[in-house]
Design a protein around this motif. Structure first.
Motif, short mmCIF file in Angstrom:
data_model
loop_
_atom_site.label_atom_id
_atom_site.label_comp_id
_atom_site.label_asym_id
_atom_site.label_seq_id
_atom_site.Cartn_x
_atom_site.Cartn_y
_atom_site.Cartn_z
N PRO A 155 40.12 55.44 41.70
CA PRO A 155 41.03 54.48 41.06
C PRO A 155 40.28 53.36 40.34
CG PRO A 155 41.72 54.94 43.32
CD PRO A 155 40.38 55.57 43.15
N ASP A 156 40.91 52.83 39.30
CA ASP A 156 40.35 51.69 38.59
C ASP A 156 40.29 50.48 39.51
OD1 ASP A 156 40.11 53.18 36.25
OD2 ASP A 156 42.08 52.56 35.51
N ALA A 157 39.39 49.56 39.20
CA ALA A 157 39.22 48.37 40.01
C ALA A 157 40.43 47.45 39.91
CB ALA A 157 37.96 47.63 39.59
N ASP A 158 40.79 46.84 41.02
CA ASP A 158 41.82 45.81 41.08
C ASP A 158 41.15 44.46 41.33
OD1 ASP A 158 44.16 47.40 40.77
OD2 ASP A 158 43.96 48.08 42.86
N PRO A 159 41.84 43.36 41.01
CA PRO A 159 41.28 42.04 41.33
C PRO A 159 41.01 41.91 42.82
CG PRO A 159 43.16 41.83 39.85
CD PRO A 159 43.13 43.26 40.30
N LEU A 160 39.87 41.37 43.16
CA LEU A 160 39.47 41.23 44.56
C LEU A 160 40.19 40.04 45.18
CD1 LEU A 160 37.49 42.32 46.75
CD2 LEU A 160 35.88 40.56 45.97
N PRO A 161 40.88 40.23 46.32
CA PRO A 161 41.52 39.10 47.00
C PRO A 161 40.49 38.02 47.33
CG PRO A 161 42.25 41.18 47.95
CD PRO A 161 41.14 41.51 47.02
N GLN A 162 40.90 36.76 47.20
CA GLN A 162 39.98 35.65 47.40
C GLN A 162 39.38 35.62 48.82
OE1 GLN A 162 42.02 32.02 46.33
NE2 GLN A 162 41.74 32.36 44.13
N THR A 163 40.14 36.11 49.78
CA THR A 163 39.68 36.05 51.17
C THR A 163 38.83 37.26 51.57
OG1 THR A 163 41.80 37.02 51.81
CG2 THR A 163 41.59 34.62 51.97
N MET A 164 38.65 38.22 50.67
CA MET A 164 38.01 39.49 51.03
C MET A 164 36.50 39.47 50.81
SD MET A 164 37.89 42.76 51.87
CE MET A 164 39.47 43.60 51.79
N ASP A 165 35.75 39.91 51.82
CA ASP A 165 34.32 40.16 51.70
C ASP A 165 34.16 41.67 51.50
OD1 ASP A 165 31.61 40.63 51.95
OD2 ASP A 165 31.37 39.54 53.83
N TRP A 166 34.24 42.11 50.25
CA TRP A 166 34.29 43.54 49.93
C TRP A 166 32.97 44.24 50.25
CZ3 TRP A 166 37.39 47.31 49.76
CH2 TRP A 166 37.11 48.47 49.07
N ASP A 167 31.85 43.59 50.01
CA ASP A 167 30.57 44.24 50.26
C ASP A 167 30.41 44.56 51.74
OD1 ASP A 167 27.87 44.98 49.07
OD2 ASP A 167 27.25 43.67 50.71
N THR A 168 30.84 43.67 52.61
CA THR A 168 30.77 43.95 54.04
C THR A 168 31.80 44.99 54.44
OG1 THR A 168 29.95 41.72 54.49
CG2 THR A 168 30.86 42.92 56.35
#
Length: 477
Positions: free
Chosen positions: A214-227
């Motif tokens: 899927p295409d990228a969505d805006p990352l939630p401000q509270t989310m640490d995506w790399d972890t």
């Protein structure tokens, strides 16, 4: 990169290491326990993953009254789905990265409960074992066969660490009933098990002609995506990966088989001494693609003779309408003892999750459900016949609580019913099934060497992709 050969050297995979003890965990823990046991000694606990399933685990832990939650960790701390647990334990230290939690607060807790997505169970559980922390990990333990083996071997290297997989029905009435019926000779000479979960799944609306993620969505401000990604190959953030949707994708989840298999055929696997299969294959696969799980699949597992026990064929059915053939006298399909799923009550379907067990012994057939649901002999007249003859043992008076079983084991009063050494082997069965689903193929598995011997592509998936840079240490015992 850790290849298959290196893994075998490191983990010491052998038939002996994969053996399952069908009796050991049942011994003392089947006795009546006073609910006041351990009341003066609470377990200091850390929660890793506090949304959705983690939320339910947090409430279950609190209900036991046997734990002090001293640390909580979630990569999306402060999001709407994590707020409730944050408010439940206002005094607990808060972290987004479990590594920082261990580094800064490791001295404060003696046990960890892991309720992150399937693929990210492994590094948290491995870190816990290495540091001598008792660990309760949701099912399935890991996404790959070899990660399961590493956890099995780590647990054996650290016998002081109590482990428990979160298939909570394994402390329920079905667990004790199944064991009793095997010991009493009621369940005997099983030759076939049909296990099924036919409800709708999140990916059933996806396009099976997919050509990319899927295409990228805006990352939630509270989310640490790399972890959140932990050791997994990098993907851009997408809502289709987040909040339970990860279960749809081969890169992150284990599909319907990994989600429900451990609740449906767990007792069959343990008390029939199934171990690992010698052949796994696809009898049906609808909507196959390279990215997410099929719309419907029938996976066949073939297990050899074990001593005097006959060979067993276990068939897994998932997908709407993909039902096994039901025997005469099956009766109604009930959905008893199925807990909430992500906070929502399970919605009964025309055929609810369960299994049918076929035996050569007196031609008995058993019908069972999921989780703690008990078995019955079908047709009903056969059940009444056995009851009238006094052949049905009475269930023990027991607390039937998976979390209490874990805590009592830490206190030295019980043994866990689903330790990694047992649960890990069952999860490896599911790992092999997912490989068959992913490749839509059939293959032979060597139970002694732990190798898929006739398909090099399938064999490579036992290990899967190497971990991302910085995560290699979790793959060394």
């Amino acid at each position: 990169m850790i290849n298959r050969r290196d893994f075998l050297k490191t983990a010491g995979l052998s038939a002996a290491a994969l053996a399952v003890d069908p009796v050991g965990a049942f011994s003392a823990s089947a006795k009546v326990r006073k609910e006041t046991a351990g009341a003066n000694r609470k377990i200091n606990l850390a929660l890793v993953g506090i949304g959705h399933r983690g939320n339910e685990d947090a409430h279950a832990v609190a209900a036991t009254g046997m734990a002090n939650v001293v640390a909580i960790c979630d990569v999306n701390m402060g999001a709407p789905h994590t707020q409730e647990v944050m408010n439940m334990f206002p005094g607990a230290k808060r972290f987004k990265d479990f590594r920082k939690m261990f580094d800064e607060a490791g001295k404060d807790f003696e046990a960890v409960l892991v309720a992150t997505p399937d693929f990210s169970h492994f590094p948290v559980a491995m870190r816990a074992i290495k540091e001598g922390k008792h660990v309760y990990c949701e099912k399935p333990l890991t996404r790959t066969f070899n990660e399961n083996q590493l956890l099995i071997d780590a647990a054996k290297m650290h016998p002081e660490v109590v482990t428990q997989m979160g298939n909570q029905g394994h402390s329920g009435k079905n667990y004790f009933q199944f064991k009793q019926w095997v010991d009493a000779g009621i369940i005997k000479d099983v030759y076939k098990v049909d296990a099924h979960m036919n409800g709708g799944r999140r990916w059933h609306g996806y396009d099976v002609n997919i050509k990319k993620f899927p295409d990228a969505d805006p990352l939630p401000q509270t989310m640490d995506w790399d972890t959140w990604l932990m050791q997994a190959m990098y993907h851009d953030y997408s809502k289709k990966f987040d909040e339970g949707n990860w279960r749809c994708w081969y890169d992150f989840g284990m599909g319907a088989l990994g989600d429900w298999g451990a609740h449906i055929f767990d007792c069959c696997h343990e008390f029939l001494d199934l171990g690992l299969p010698y052949e796994v294959g696809m009898a049906k696969c609808e909507g196959h693609n390279d990215y997410f799980f099929p719309m419907a699949s029938t996976v066949q597992f073939k297990f050899p003779r074990r001593g005097r026990k006959p060979a067993v064929e276990m068939n897994w059915y998932d997908g709407i309408g993909n039902f096994p053939e039901l025997p005469i006298g099956y009766g109604k399909s009930e959905a008893s003892d199925v807990p909430t799923v992500n906070g929502q009550a399970y919605i009964p379907t025309s055929l609810n999750p369960g299994k049918v067990i076929y035996t050569h012994h007196d031609d008995l057939i058993f019908k069972g459900g999921s989780h703690s649901s008990t078995l019955s002999i079908i047709p009903e007249e056969r059940q009444k016949e056995y009851e009238a003859a006094g052949k049905i043992p009475e269930l023990p008076d027991y607390h039937y609580d998976h979390y209490k079983n874990f805590f009592f084991a830490i206190l030295g009063d019980e043994k866990t019913h689903s330790p990694f050494e047992k649960a890990g082997v069952m999860c490896q069965v599911m790992n092999l099934g997912v490989i068959a689903q992913r490749l839509n193929t059939t293959f032979k598995f060597d139970r002694a060497s732990g190798e898929i011997i006739d398909n090099p592509f399938a064999n490579a998936l036992l290990t899967g992709m190497p971990p991302r840079k910085g995560w290699e240490e979790y793959y060394v015992l």
